[in-house]
Scaffold this motif. Sequence first.
Motif: not given
Length: 162
Positions: A34, A96-97, A99-100, A36-40, A102
């Motif tokens: 991960r 990029w997702t 939504h967040s 970023g909050d929405l980025t992997w 886990g």
Amino acid sequence: DWSEVALTRLVVDPLCVEIGQGCFESGLAARCERVGDLTWEITLREGSTWDTGEPVTAHDICSAILGARRSCGAARLATGLLGAVQAVDSSTVRLWTRHSVGDIRPLLSHPGLAPNRPGSTCGKFGVSVHCGKPSRLYSRDHTTQIDVVSAVSGADVAVDIS
């Protein structure tokens, strides 16, 4: 149907592999991080190749995910969480997702998101095609063959270890 999924898992190498009870190990992905909050960022395992010997690249992963998005069925549903996908370089994919999330590894374990090319595989087995249909799977080290026998209810599989 499960026989189709079982066969698919033999000829594709997903980014992550579920080993049971919510635990995952690397498939084509050496690392899922991960950033970023929405980025992997997914880094591909070094030495991953198609059965032709060509390297599996980040562009192959992006093509597979975009192809799944245009398909129907479970693979398309699996892409619903993804907003965008980009090849950063030959061995790094950025996702990029919407939504967040886990842990992205359950999504990346879906065989429908694994890279695929007509006439070539990156999984444990290659495919021989007869009359436009898969007729035999063979291990890349040529020690195992699996004959695919068509049946009225779907595909039955007989394993012939030679």
